[in-house]
Design an enzyme around this catalytic site. Sequence first.
Site, PDB file in Angstrom:
ATOM      1  N   ASP A 233       0.889  -1.169   0.000  1.00  0.00           N
ATOM      2  CA  ASP A 233       0.000   0.000   0.000  1.00  0.00           C
ATOM      3  C   ASP A 233       0.926   1.218   0.000  1.00  0.00           C
ATOM      4  OD1 ASP A 233      -1.503   2.199   0.673  1.00  0.00           O
ATOM      5  OD2 ASP A 233      -2.520   1.250   2.374  1.00  0.00           O
TER       6      ASP A 233
ATOM      7  N   SER B  94      -3.223  14.774 -13.247  1.00  0.00           N
ATOM      8  CA  SER B  94      -4.484  14.682 -13.999  1.00  0.00           C
ATOM      9  C   SER B  94      -4.827  16.055 -14.558  1.00  0.00           C
ATOM     10  CB  SER B  94      -5.612  14.247 -13.054  1.00  0.00           C
ATOM     11  OG  SER B  94      -6.867  14.500 -13.631  1.00  0.00           O
TER      12      SER B  94
ATOM     13  N   TYR C  80     -10.019  15.059  -5.132  1.00  0.00           N
ATOM     14  CA  TYR C  80      -9.167  14.458  -6.181  1.00  0.00           C
ATOM     15  C   TYR C  80      -8.347  15.538  -6.885  1.00  0.00           C
ATOM     16  CZ  TYR C  80      -7.889  11.825 -10.423  1.00  0.00           C
ATOM     17  OH  TYR C  80      -7.208  11.239 -11.452  1.00  0.00           O
TER      18      TYR C  80
HETATM   19  P1  NAP Z   1      -7.467   2.365 -12.097  1.00  0.00           P
HETATM   20  O1  NAP Z   1      -7.742   1.572 -13.320  1.00  0.00           O
HETATM   21  O2  NAP Z   1      -8.546   2.550 -11.097  1.00  0.00           O
HETATM   22  O3  NAP Z   1      -6.166   1.724 -11.382  1.00  0.00           O
HETATM   23  C1  NAP Z   1      -5.661   2.321 -10.226  1.00  0.00           C
HETATM   24  C2  NAP Z   1      -4.427   1.565  -9.788  1.00  0.00           C
HETATM   25  O4  NAP Z   1      -3.900   2.217  -8.627  1.00  0.00           O
HETATM   26  C3  NAP Z   1      -4.722   0.122  -9.409  1.00  0.00           C
HETATM   27  O5  NAP Z   1      -3.718  -0.709  -9.938  1.00  0.00           O
HETATM   28  C4  NAP Z   1      -4.635   0.149  -7.886  1.00  0.00           C
HETATM   29  O6  NAP Z   1      -4.127  -1.049  -7.327  1.00  0.00           O
HETATM   30  C5  NAP Z   1      -3.626   1.234  -7.645  1.00  0.00           C
HETATM   31  N1  NAP Z   1      -3.670   1.808  -6.305  1.00  0.00           N
HETATM   32  C6  NAP Z   1      -4.591   2.653  -5.769  1.00  0.00           C
HETATM   33  N2  NAP Z   1      -4.277   2.944  -4.498  1.00  0.00           N
HETATM   34  C7  NAP Z   1      -3.132   2.249  -4.222  1.00  0.00           C
HETATM   35  C8  NAP Z   1      -2.305   2.135  -3.073  1.00  0.00           C
HETATM   36  N3  NAP Z   1      -2.586   2.782  -1.924  1.00  0.00           N
HETATM   37  N4  NAP Z   1      -1.181   1.361  -3.160  1.00  0.00           N
HETATM   38  C9  NAP Z   1      -0.863   0.707  -4.301  1.00  0.00           C
HETATM   39  N5  NAP Z   1      -1.622   0.768  -5.417  1.00  0.00           N
HETATM   40  C10 NAP Z   1      -2.746   1.536  -5.368  1.00  0.00           C
HETATM   41  O7  NAP Z   1      -6.982   3.825 -12.469  1.00  0.00           O
HETATM   42  P2  NAP Z   1      -6.173   4.405 -13.728  1.00  0.00           P
HETATM   43  O8  NAP Z   1      -7.153   5.074 -14.600  1.00  0.00           O
HETATM   44  O9  NAP Z   1      -5.277   3.375 -14.277  1.00  0.00           O
HETATM   45  O10 NAP Z   1      -5.342   5.544 -12.993  1.00  0.00           O
HETATM   46  C11 NAP Z   1      -3.929   5.502 -12.847  1.00  0.00           C
HETATM   47  C12 NAP Z   1      -3.459   6.892 -12.461  1.00  0.00           C
HETATM   48  O11 NAP Z   1      -3.801   7.807 -13.513  1.00  0.00           O
HETATM   49  C13 NAP Z   1      -4.134   7.425 -11.202  1.00  0.00           C
HETATM   50  O12 NAP Z   1      -3.197   8.154 -10.441  1.00  0.00           O
HETATM   51  C14 NAP Z   1      -5.203   8.345 -11.751  1.00  0.00           C
HETATM   52  O13 NAP Z   1      -5.570   9.355 -10.837  1.00  0.00           O
HETATM   53  C15 NAP Z   1      -4.521   8.899 -12.980  1.00  0.00           C
HETATM   54  N6  NAP Z   1      -5.436   9.437 -13.990  1.00  0.00           N
HETATM   55  C16 NAP Z   1      -6.351   8.636 -14.592  1.00  0.00           C
HETATM   56  C17 NAP Z   1      -7.210   9.188 -15.536  1.00  0.00           C
HETATM   57  C18 NAP Z   1      -8.267   8.376 -16.238  1.00  0.00           C
HETATM   58  O14 NAP Z   1      -9.120   8.975 -16.917  1.00  0.00           O
HETATM   59  N7  NAP Z   1      -8.260   7.049 -16.139  1.00  0.00           N
HETATM   60  C19 NAP Z   1      -7.111  10.550 -15.855  1.00  0.00           C
HETATM   61  C20 NAP Z   1      -6.156  11.333 -15.229  1.00  0.00           C
HETATM   62  C21 NAP Z   1      -5.314  10.759 -14.290  1.00  0.00           C
HETATM   63  P3  NAP Z   1      -5.013  -2.162  -6.550  1.00  0.00           P
HETATM   64  O15 NAP Z   1      -6.287  -2.329  -7.320  1.00  0.00           O
HETATM   65  O16 NAP Z   1      -4.111  -3.372  -6.606  1.00  0.00           O
HETATM   66  O17 NAP Z   1      -5.214  -1.665  -5.155  1.00  0.00           O
END
Ligand code: NAP
Length: 241
Positions: free
Chosen positions: A59, A138, A151
């Site tokens: 974590d 983001s 966020y």
């Molecule tokens: P996602 O599909 O929900 O995946 C999030 C990942 O973060 C999962 O692998 C999760 O792991 C991990 N995670 C969350 N809290 C954690 C913790 N405390 N320790 C270790 N791992 C943790 O999200 P995503 O879209 O791929 O997002 C990835 C990043 O891009 C994030 O920072 C998000 O804010 C950013 N982002 C995303 C978007 C978008 O539109 N998707 C846009 C802008 C920015 P577990 O499930 O194993 O816990």
Amino acid sequence: MKKVILVTGASRGIGNNIVRSLANNNIVIANYNKSVEQAIKLKEDMQEKQVDIDIIKADVSNREEVNSMVSTIIEKYGKIDVLINNAGISQYKLFTDISDEDWDIVMNNNLKSVFITTQEVLKSMIPRKEGLIINISSVWGVTGAAMEVAYSTSKAGIIGLTKSLAKELGPSNIRVNAIAPGIINTEMNNKFSKEEIDNIKEEIPLERIGEPGEISKCIKWLMEDNYTTGQVISINGGWNI
Ligand code: NAP
């Protein structure tokens, strides 16, 4: 030469794609927290392609767990060349409904995690006078979003951390940059209906949402570059110009 790369939050979404796209030519360690099955599947998928990766649970908002994860990597590989702080969670709430606990959960997972993981990695990176840190912010960290105040605040905090740390670490030959994705096709956006996604697409000049691979391409470019630091690179189809 192969780089040792730690990607946080790699069990799903963008982090998962980053691992898949970098693992061929590098030593990649994929961090996960809750999604153990997805992490194991990632390792198995790569093994089928004759590519070995490490998966490691921690974590990243917890100092002890991060310290132990980083120590394990340093014992095995002797260094971390690239840290990609990707782990994050979303929260969709009216500002007046956000409790103290809600606020802390977002700040701990999205911002404190970057503080802790970066500090732990720097213990071995600074003496080597070489390294790259990439923080996933983001578009909302740049512009702010209604219903996503916690966020957006956490992601704006990442931008402040990135710019300040780039200045502090420049003399140590460590570059620190942020990527600010727009809307990317991952589980994080499952909260939106198809109609809501279609409405968002209409606001985006390139008329589509992004794919995780489009973030990975930018990371590859940052790894080749030597002179970019303290920057926030927007990958959003022109949504925010
Ligand atoms: P996602 O599909 O929900 O995946 C999030 C990942 O973060 C999962 O692998 C999760 O792991 C991990 N995670 C969350 N809290 C954690 C913790 N405390 N320790 C270790 N791992 C943790 O999200 P995503 O879209 O791929 O997002 C990835 C990043 O891009 C994030 O920072 C998000 O804010 C950013 N982002 C995303 C978007 C978008 O539109 N998707 C846009 C802008 C920015 P577990 O499930 O194993 O816990």
